[in-house]
Scaffold this motif. Structure first.
Motif, short mmCIF file in Angstrom:
data_model
loop_
_atom_site.label_atom_id
_atom_site.label_comp_id
_atom_site.label_asym_id
_atom_site.label_seq_id
_atom_site.Cartn_x
_atom_site.Cartn_y
_atom_site.Cartn_z
N ALA A 122 -1.54 7.27 9.30
CA ALA A 122 -1.84 6.96 7.89
C ALA A 122 -2.65 8.08 7.24
CB ALA A 122 -2.59 5.64 7.79
N ARG B 207 2.51 11.06 7.18
CA ARG B 207 2.09 9.98 6.30
C ARG B 207 3.30 9.21 5.76
NH1 ARG B 207 -2.02 6.55 4.06
NH2 ARG B 207 -0.98 5.67 2.24
N GLY C 71 1.32 -3.29 11.48
CA GLY C 71 1.24 -2.53 10.23
C GLY C 71 -0.14 -2.65 9.64
N HIS D 35 -4.57 -7.99 8.08
CA HIS D 35 -3.60 -7.24 7.29
C HIS D 35 -2.35 -8.09 7.01
CE1 HIS D 35 -6.29 -4.03 7.89
NE2 HIS D 35 -5.75 -3.47 8.95
N PHE E 106 4.60 6.83 8.32
CA PHE E 106 3.72 5.66 8.40
C PHE E 106 4.06 4.65 7.31
CE2 PHE E 106 0.17 3.78 6.09
CZ PHE E 106 -0.21 2.80 7.00
N GLU E 107 4.19 5.11 6.08
CA GLU E 107 4.44 4.20 4.97
C GLU E 107 5.77 3.47 5.13
OE1 GLU E 107 4.14 6.59 1.48
OE2 GLU E 107 1.93 6.58 1.47
N SER F 154 3.59 0.07 7.33
CA SER F 154 2.74 -0.53 6.30
C SER F 154 2.59 -2.02 6.57
CB SER F 154 3.34 -0.32 4.91
OG SER F 154 4.50 -1.13 4.75
N SER G 59 -1.27 0.37 3.11
CA SER G 59 -1.06 1.80 2.85
C SER G 59 -2.27 2.45 2.20
CB SER G 59 0.18 1.99 1.97
OG SER G 59 1.34 1.58 2.66
N ASP G 60 -3.04 1.67 1.48
CA ASP G 60 -4.19 2.24 0.77
C ASP G 60 -5.50 2.15 1.55
OD1 ASP G 60 -4.55 -0.48 0.66
OD2 ASP G 60 -4.89 -0.58 -1.51
#
Length: 371
Positions: free
Chosen positions: A269, A317, A159, A27, A320-321, A325, A162-163
């Protein structure tokens, strides 16, 4: 910047199934590429990356079917490849504990080492006293406690993209346990919590050879004798969104100084709250009453799990972002890399800074800190 990422060779990058360190390296590497940096990844040949790959082994060690193999030999070969190219990089970022220290002493000021494991082991203090020039990054502040004297440069929380995991606005009503079947992860607590609440528990977990006796004698009888518990086994990234997103809460009932706990942010997430015992890194990751609940006793854990459905999954969520991320992680590391370059004696500035001297510093470095 020209940056080398050097990963352990135990799992693929990212791992096919269970695995934390190599997943984080995957990541981080891709996020750094996306931010415009020149990244070289030293890893096994099946790595999936947007960086330049230097394959140093035909495949990762754990799933290699060869009956006899040497992890030490594999890592020494990789370090030789990195050393051969050391002058090509502004920063060499190691994720291989301390094995590189004796080989890279003359390059210590251009290296950064993230420590991903527990540090309360008998022989570790002597190593970090012997090689104090290597700058270290912790993955939680709590992780540092056994080695307060070490050359810490920063704490950078993990992290992930995000997707990668999709948000699930509504659960399917079960509790989840994801990780390893081992005494310190306390799957027995997860089973007890679910049983006391009369709620279904799905367990997606790996059983290492070292933990097979614990599985056979302690956990398997608890699973086999309980109609509420479904043991799924080890799962990969492609299965996690549905597994975690369908859960009313993730149970994280650990009983050890967890350095980070990637599964907590994987659950977040998906919008899934986390019930975590206050141990190790958990107070740094979970915001009590917002992204989950921090507990200290089984009674508290049962009560917290019973009201997890009241938490706002969209807000979880969103946290999280903001905090976890992959881009946030990469920018924090870029801050550390920049500080490393600035402190290096007689270091030349990265090319981007040389050719655009009039740009504002924050834009020039492109890595302002994110909360």
């Amino acid at each position: 910047m020209k940056i080398a990422q050097v990963t352990p060779l135990y799992e693929a990058v990212p791992p096919r199934l269970y695995g934390g360190t190599e997943r984080v390296v995957a990541h981080l590497t891709d996020a750094l590429v996306d931010l415009g940096h020149d990244i070289t990844l030293f890893a096994s040949a099946e790595a999936e990356t947007r960086a330049r790959l230097i394959p140093v082994r035909d495949q990762a060690i754990r799933l290699d079917p060869a009956p006899l193999k040497s992890d030490l030999a594999a890592h020494m070969t990789m370090l030789a490849e990195v050393l051969k190219r050391a002058d090509d990089f502004d920063v060499i970022h190691f994720h291989t504990d301390m094995i590189h220290f004796p080989f890279f002493e003359r390059f210590a000021d251009k290296t950064l080492t993230t420590l991903h494991g527990r540090l309360d082991l008998k022989d570790l203090p002597g190593v970090y006293e012997r090689w104090p020039r290597f700058g270290l990054v912790s993955i939680s502040d709590d992780q540092r406690r056994p080695l307060p004297f070490a050359n810490w440069k920063a704490t950078v929380h993990h992290g992930m993209p995000s997707d990668l995991y999709t948000f699930s606005p509504k659960s399917e009503g079960y509790l989840a346990f994801l990780g390893r079947i081992s005494p310190e992860k306390r799957p027995d607590r997860a089973i007890e919590i679910a049983t006391k609440l009369g709620k279904p528990l799905k367990m997606a977990a790996k059983v290492d050879a070292a933990d097979k006796a614990y599985w056979e004698t302690v956990i398997k009888p608890m699973v086999d004798g309980n109609a509420l518990v479904e043991f799924i086994g080890e799962i990969g990234d492609h299965q996690k969104p549905a597994f975690l997103g369908g859960a009313e809460a993730l149970l994280f009932p650990i009983d050890w100084p967890e350095p980070f706990g990637l599964v907590m942010i994987e659950a977040m997430a998906c919008g899934t709250p986390v019930i975590a015992f206050r141990c190790g890194s958990t107070p740094e990751v979970i915001e009590d009453g917002q992204t989950g609940f921090l507990v200290e006793t089984m009674e508290q854990a049962v009560a917290a799990a019973s009201r997890a459905h009241l938490l706002d999954r969209e807000a979880i969520r969103a946290r999280f972002e903001l905090r976890f991320s992959a881009t946030a992680m990469a920018r924090r590391y870029l801050d550390v890399y920049g500080d490393l370059l600035a402190r290096r004696p007689f270091a030349e500035a990265p090319l981007a800074e040389v050719v655009t001297p009039l740009r504002p510093l924050e834009e020039d470095r492109s890595f302002a800190a994110i909360a």
